[in-house]
Write a protein that holds these residues in place. Structure first.
Motif, PDB file in Angstrom:
ATOM      1  N   ARG A 107      37.495   4.297  13.775  1.00  0.00           N
ATOM      2  CA  ARG A 107      38.022   3.903  15.090  1.00  0.00           C
ATOM      3  C   ARG A 107      39.097   4.888  15.545  1.00  0.00           C
ATOM      4  N   ASN A 108      39.970   5.276  14.629  1.00  0.00           N
ATOM      5  CA  ASN A 108      41.005   6.250  14.970  1.00  0.00           C
ATOM      6  C   ASN A 108      40.400   7.569  15.441  1.00  0.00           C
ATOM      7  N   ILE A 109      39.341   7.996  14.753  1.00  0.00           N
ATOM      8  CA  ILE A 109      38.679   9.265  15.103  1.00  0.00           C
ATOM      9  C   ILE A 109      37.981   9.152  16.458  1.00  0.00           C
ATOM     10  N   ILE A 110      37.288   8.040  16.674  1.00  0.00           N
ATOM     11  CA  ILE A 110      36.601   7.815  17.952  1.00  0.00           C
ATOM     12  C   ILE A 110      37.606   7.795  19.105  1.00  0.00           C
ATOM     13  N   ASP A 111      38.692   7.065  18.926  1.00  0.00           N
ATOM     14  CA  ASP A 111      39.687   6.947  20.000  1.00  0.00           C
ATOM     15  C   ASP A 111      40.341   8.290  20.307  1.00  0.00           C
ATOM     16  N   ALA A 112      40.581   9.092  19.266  1.00  0.00           N
ATOM     17  CA  ALA A 112      41.190  10.409  19.487  1.00  0.00           C
ATOM     18  C   ALA A 112      40.225  11.332  20.211  1.00  0.00           C
ATOM     19  N   ALA A 113      38.941  11.279  19.848  1.00  0.00           N
ATOM     20  CA  ALA A 113      37.947  12.113  20.534  1.00  0.00           C
ATOM     21  C   ALA A 113      37.879  11.746  22.012  1.00  0.00           C
ATOM     22  N   LYS A 114      37.885  10.460  22.285  1.00  0.00           N
ATOM     23  CA  LYS A 114      37.851  10.012  23.686  1.00  0.00           C
ATOM     24  C   LYS A 114      39.092  10.454  24.430  1.00  0.00           C
ATOM     25  N   ALA A 115      40.250  10.317  23.794  1.00  0.00           N
ATOM     26  CA  ALA A 115      41.517  10.666  24.443  1.00  0.00           C
ATOM     27  C   ALA A 115      41.609  12.147  24.774  1.00  0.00           C
ATOM     28  N   HIS A 116      40.976  12.987  23.960  1.00  0.00           N
ATOM     29  CA  HIS A 116      41.106  14.437  24.139  1.00  0.00           C
ATOM     30  C   HIS A 116      39.831  15.096  24.669  1.00  0.00           C
ATOM     31  N   GLY A 117      38.914  14.293  25.176  1.00  0.00           N
ATOM     32  CA  GLY A 117      37.765  14.836  25.891  1.00  0.00           C
ATOM     33  C   GLY A 117      36.710  15.511  25.041  1.00  0.00           C
ATOM     34  N   VAL A 118      36.613  15.132  23.762  1.00  0.00           N
ATOM     35  CA  VAL A 118      35.532  15.660  22.923  1.00  0.00           C
ATOM     36  C   VAL A 118      34.346  14.717  23.081  1.00  0.00           C
ATOM     37  N   ARG A 119      33.375  15.109  23.870  1.00  0.00           N
ATOM     38  CA  ARG A 119      32.302  14.197  24.254  1.00  0.00           C
ATOM     39  C   ARG A 119      31.307  13.907  23.124  1.00  0.00           C
ATOM     40  N   ARG A 120      30.926  14.949  22.383  1.00  0.00           N
ATOM     41  CA  ARG A 120      29.835  14.792  21.403  1.00  0.00           C
ATOM     42  C   ARG A 120      30.393  14.251  20.099  1.00  0.00           C
ATOM     43  N   PHE A 121      29.775  13.178  19.607  1.00  0.00           N
ATOM     44  CA  PHE A 121      30.306  12.490  18.440  1.00  0.00           C
ATOM     45  C   PHE A 121      29.161  11.997  17.571  1.00  0.00           C
ATOM     46  N   LEU A 122      29.235  12.310  16.278  1.00  0.00           N
ATOM     47  CA  LEU A 122      28.202  11.869  15.340  1.00  0.00           C
ATOM     48  C   LEU A 122      28.854  11.072  14.215  1.00  0.00           C
ATOM     49  N   LEU A 123      28.387   9.847  14.027  1.00  0.00           N
ATOM     50  CA  LEU A 123      28.932   8.925  13.032  1.00  0.00           C
ATOM     51  C   LEU A 123      27.874   8.615  11.981  1.00  0.00           C
ATOM     52  N   VAL A 124      28.257   8.737  10.716  1.00  0.00           N
ATOM     53  CA  VAL A 124      27.377   8.366   9.604  1.00  0.00           C
ATOM     54  C   VAL A 124      27.831   7.020   9.064  1.00  0.00           C
ATOM     55  N   THR A 125      26.923   6.041   9.041  1.00  0.00           N
ATOM     56  CA  THR A 125      27.249   4.725   8.480  1.00  0.00           C
ATOM     57  C   THR A 125      26.311   4.443   7.307  1.00  0.00           C
ATOM     58  N   SER A 126      25.508   3.408   7.388  1.00  0.00           N
ATOM     59  CA  SER A 126      24.624   3.061   6.282  1.00  0.00           C
ATOM     60  C   SER A 126      23.537   2.116   6.768  1.00  0.00           C
ATOM     61  N   ILE A 127      22.337   2.276   6.207  1.00  0.00           N
ATOM     62  CA  ILE A 127      21.327   1.239   6.411  1.00  0.00           C
ATOM     63  C   ILE A 127      21.910  -0.067   5.861  1.00  0.00           C
ATOM     64  N   GLY A 128      21.783  -1.109   6.642  1.00  0.00           N
ATOM     65  CA  GLY A 128      22.404  -2.387   6.326  1.00  0.00           C
ATOM     66  C   GLY A 128      23.451  -2.763   7.351  1.00  0.00           C
ATOM     67  N   ALA A 129      23.938  -1.764   8.100  1.00  0.00           N
ATOM     68  CA  ALA A 129      24.872  -2.041   9.183  1.00  0.00           C
ATOM     69  C   ALA A 129      24.112  -2.545  10.407  1.00  0.00           C
ATOM     70  N   GLY A 130      24.773  -3.382  11.189  1.00  0.00           N
ATOM     71  CA  GLY A 130      24.183  -3.830  12.458  1.00  0.00           C
ATOM     72  C   GLY A 130      22.818  -4.458  12.306  1.00  0.00           C
ATOM     73  N   ASP A 131      21.886  -4.024  13.154  1.00  0.00           N
ATOM     74  CA  ASP A 131      20.554  -4.640  13.165  1.00  0.00           C
ATOM     75  C   ASP A 131      19.659  -4.167  12.033  1.00  0.00           C
ATOM     76  N   SER A 132      20.184  -3.338  11.122  1.00  0.00           N
ATOM     77  CA  SER A 132      19.384  -2.897   9.975  1.00  0.00           C
ATOM     78  C   SER A 132      19.691  -3.711   8.720  1.00  0.00           C
ATOM     79  N   TYR A 133      20.434  -4.799   8.865  1.00  0.00           N
ATOM     80  CA  TYR A 133      20.854  -5.586   7.700  1.00  0.00           C
ATOM     81  C   TYR A 133      19.669  -6.039   6.854  1.00  0.00           C
TER      82      TYR A 133
END
Length: 230
Positions: A107-133
């Motif tokens: 969240r800290n990284i996402i918010d900082a990217a938004k605040a400083h205009g870095v548009r492209r963002f790639l997040l690695v999570t895991s199978i099992g998150a969200g609708d892949s549970y």
């Protein structure tokens, strides 16, 4: 599905004037593999590391460093503000950390990217998150019970950010000493599950970063030739 062949574009030379990519989690297994691929094609990279991080594998690659613990919002903000970055990649996550950085840190990284205009963002999570549970084995759900909800929070926060995001969910990650198969793929099917070598995952991540068609997409990643994580 996005075929492994898409990753071949990572070998295309990059003009020296291109803006750097900021990688959080760069000293970890997957993050390090991403940095290797970016540097191999001439991409400038800034590695965000903690003060205690082992830099020995990164230093020979010719990266720049910023010291920023993902859990420290001010440090993360300063890291993202330090240059005009083309994109941010984060592989930040920890099953045994308390509190885990999977949501707060990302969240800290996402918010900082938004605040400083870095548009492209790639997040690695895991199978099992969200609708892949439901895609995970029941034993995995038990083992990952503390971490899957916070990974889901990170995904949801990124989707609501307005950034040009891509989320990649690997299944079981194969140890670094196993051979790379080159057969890894990305799938938009939340029921997809499988294992993958970290270096194969990194190739898919870099290819997704390059491809505007992956913006706004959530992918599971796996390798059909890898039957177990061992």
């Amino acid at each position: 599905a996005v075929p492994a062949a898409m990753a071949e574009r990572t070998a295309v030379p990059v003009d020296a004037a291109v803006r750097p990519v900021l990688v959080f989690g760069a000293s970890g297994g997957t993050g390090l593999e991403v940095v290797k691929l970016l540097r191999a094609r001439g991409q400038p990279v800034t590695a965000a590391v903690r003060a205690s991080s082992d830099r020995s594998a990164l230093e020979p690659l010719g990266v720049d460093f910023v010291v920023a613990d993902a859990m420290d919002a001010a440090a993360v903000d300063a890291a993202v503000a330090s240059r005009d970055f083309d994109a941010v990649v984060t592989t930040v996550g920890c099953l045994r950390c308390e509190p885990p950085p999977d949501f707060i840190g990302n969240r800290n990284i996402i918010d900082a990217a938004k605040a400083h205009g870095v548009r492209r963002f790639l997040l690695v999570t895991s199978i099992g998150a969200g609708d892949s549970y439901q895609a995970t084995h029941v034993l995995s759900r038990v083992a990952l019970a503390p971490i899957l909800p916070v990974k889901t929070q990170a995904e949801d926060h990124l989707r609501a950010s307005g950034l040009d995001w891509t989320i990649v969910r690997p299944g079981g990650l194969r140890p670094d000493n196993k051979p790379v198969t080159g057969q890894g793929y990305l799938s938009e099917d939340p029921a997809a599950f499988g294992f993958i070598h970290r270096a194969d995952l990194a190739r898919l991540l870099v290819a997704a970063l390059d491809d505007p068609g992956t913006i706004g997409k959530t992918y599971s990643s796996a390798d059909p030739t890898v039957a177990t994580p061992w």
